[in-house]
Design an enzyme around this catalytic site. Structure first.
Site, mmCIF file in Angstrom:
data_model
loop_
_atom_site.group_PDB
_atom_site.id
_atom_site.type_symbol
_atom_site.label_atom_id
_atom_site.label_comp_id
_atom_site.label_asym_id
_atom_site.label_seq_id
_atom_site.Cartn_x
_atom_site.Cartn_y
_atom_site.Cartn_z
ATOM 1 N N HIS A 98 6.529 -2.444 1.320
ATOM 2 C CA HIS A 98 6.255 -2.248 -0.372
ATOM 3 C C HIS A 98 4.893 -3.006 -0.551
ATOM 4 C CE1 HIS A 98 7.458 -1.699 -4.464
ATOM 5 N NE2 HIS A 98 8.642 -2.020 -4.110
ATOM 6 N N ALA A 99 4.395 -3.584 0.124
ATOM 7 C CA ALA A 99 2.889 -4.027 -0.046
ATOM 8 C C ALA A 99 1.901 -2.857 -0.125
ATOM 9 C CB ALA A 99 2.437 -5.078 1.219
#
Length: 475
Positions: free
Chosen positions: A150-151
């Protein structure tokens, strides 16, 4: 491991740092099921020539400097390290059979892939010695699992990236049509009398009041207030418990029939109404006659805050100064649903959901949560901002998201896709739900802590039956 910083390194955004903390180390999973057997060479060739490997996020290592701050550092991609081929067949429990191939039904394939992802959701973080994405190909089940940290970006960014590598099955040269959802504007602004000014002032007053009210609620939920305990409740540490993943299946036409039954509703309103009704049905099954009418269960919803809603043009996402910028451009809003005993008007769940969402539309709650999150990261640091986010999730009952997918069937690496489904790794809640529409269908992945919700298939059926009951009432 610490590395010396170089001038070419790019620092992580605050949201990117948040998603790398131990309590919020979130990986997005996208299950792609093909209609034909998988061609590994075609997949690797598609990846090597795709825009994905040209995007800096997908060809950068995550490194930390001597002060512990994270940066992206460009590196050369070895596609063979990112494509993981699994030849053996899986059963519904996620265990491998000895034989490499074998005929299976579509339901068996779906159950096997779901359990495979459920196991990844708890126990298998992405390796930090390569860019933070992988493609797991389940050969015996004609499906692949795209894993992205998700980064790297949010669901809108990553789905837009995927769509740029796909083509329509009815036109092999055409990109999938990406239809944005519609956002209501302020009515009355174009009027030629003084009433339009009154409408604007009234809208502004409601925006201020609702934003203030929801901001207070947001803070209280992060520190003091939590949902009442039910058989659906999670809590601290539950993100480490074993998971099950099941799919609730809807037809978009059914959702549209229900949407038309109550004026000015949206598909998101219908989804929240279905969740409200479905959870009430499930609670009736698990705890008959034990709950009070109107018991509140709070959901955490992710909302895209880009200027243009819906899936984005990838070329716009990759521009540094674009309003549709790549990355994690979402806010968080709190969406309450309420327990109602069965036997009531099915559309009452929809009306109440619409009333809730209408209030949210008049507030800046999503923007408030986004900027407060950035401010918390700057003032408190990633560790303490992560703990605030963790407490918010622990004090609520579920997380929910909805992404609009392509209108028609598409193909990837020449293989037509029969379904596209998304979910994330486990959170400190017993239930997370992620819905994606595709070619007239809407499939919601329901990830549960199996020790709390041992019968997720029944929960999925509760949601499906809730929509059908609403459709019957709307007819």
């Amino acid at each position: 491991m610490a590395f010396p910083e170089t001038s070419a390194d790019e620092p992580l955004t605050p949201a990117g740092r948040l998603f790398l903390q131990p309590h919020t180390n979130v990986v997005i999973h996208c299950i792609l099921r093909g209609k034909n057997p998988t061609d590994i060479d075609a997949i690797k060739s598609t990846i090597k020539t795709s825009l994905m490997v040209q995007h800096p996020r997908f060809c950068s290592l995550l490194v930390r400097d001597k002060n512990g701050f994270e940066h992206w550092r460009r590196t050369k991609i070895d596609v063979d390290r990112h494509v993981i081929v699994i030849n053996n067949r899986l059963d519904k429990s996620g265990s491998f059979f000895d034989e490499p191939q074998g005929s299976t039904t579509e339901e068996d394939d779906e159950a096997a892939a779901n359990q495979y992802v459920a196991d990844l959701s708890v126990s298998c973080p992405l390796s930090m010695d390569k860019p933070l994405w992988e493609l797991h190909v389940l050969m015996a089940h004609k499906c692949a699992v795209f894993r992205i940290h998700h980064a790297l970006g949010d669901g809108i960014s990553l789905m837009s990236m995927l769509m740029a590598s796909c083509r329509r099955t009815d036109d092999s040269d055409a990109l999938p049509r990406m239809v944005p959802d519609k956002r209501p504007g302020i009515t009355g602004v174009k009027g030629r009398d003084w009433f339009w000014l009154f409408d604007v002032l009234w809208w502004f007053l409601k925006m201020v009041l609702y934003t203030w009210a929801f901001s207070v609620e947001f803070v209280l939920r992060s520190f003091l207030v939590s949902d009442e305990r039910t058989v659906l409740a999670g809590g601290e540490g539950v993100e480490l418990w074993p998971r099950k993943l099941v799919t609730a299946k809807f037809l978009l036409d059914d959702m549209k029939v229900v949407k038309r039954a109550v004026p000015n509703t949206t598909i998101n309103d219908v989804l929240l109404g279905v969740v409200s009704s479905g959870l009430s049905r499930y609670l009736d099954h698990r705890t008959p006659n034990a709950l009070r009418e109107g018991l509140r269960m709070t959901g955490v919803a992710m909302v895209n805050i880009r200027a243009q809603p819906g899936l984005q043009d990838l070329s716009e996402l990759m521009k540094n100064k674009s309003e549709a910028r790549w990355g994690n451009k979402f806010g968080v809003i709190l969406l309450p649903v309420y327990y109602k005993k069965s036997g009531n008007d099915p559309l009452e769940h929809l009306r109440r959901a619409k009333a809730t969402v209408d209030k949210k539309k008049h507030s800046l709650e999503a923007f408030f949560s986004y900027w407060i999150g950035d401010l918390a990261m700057s003032l408190l640091g990633a560790k303490y901002a992560c703990m605030l986010n963790y407490k918010l999730l622990c004090n609520t009952s579920f997380t929910i998201s909805n992404v609009v997918g392509p209108l028609e069937e598409i193909s990837l690496a020449g293989n037509p896709l029969s379904s596209i489904k998304v979910s994330t790794s486990s959170l400190p809640q017993a239930i997370t739900m992620h819905m994606l529409s595709y070619a007239g269908k809407a499939e919601m992945q329901i990830l549960v802590a199996e020790d709390i919700i041992p019968d997720p298939e029944f929960l999925a059926k509760c949601f499906e039956d809730a929509l059908l009951e609403m459709k019957e009432a709307a007819a």
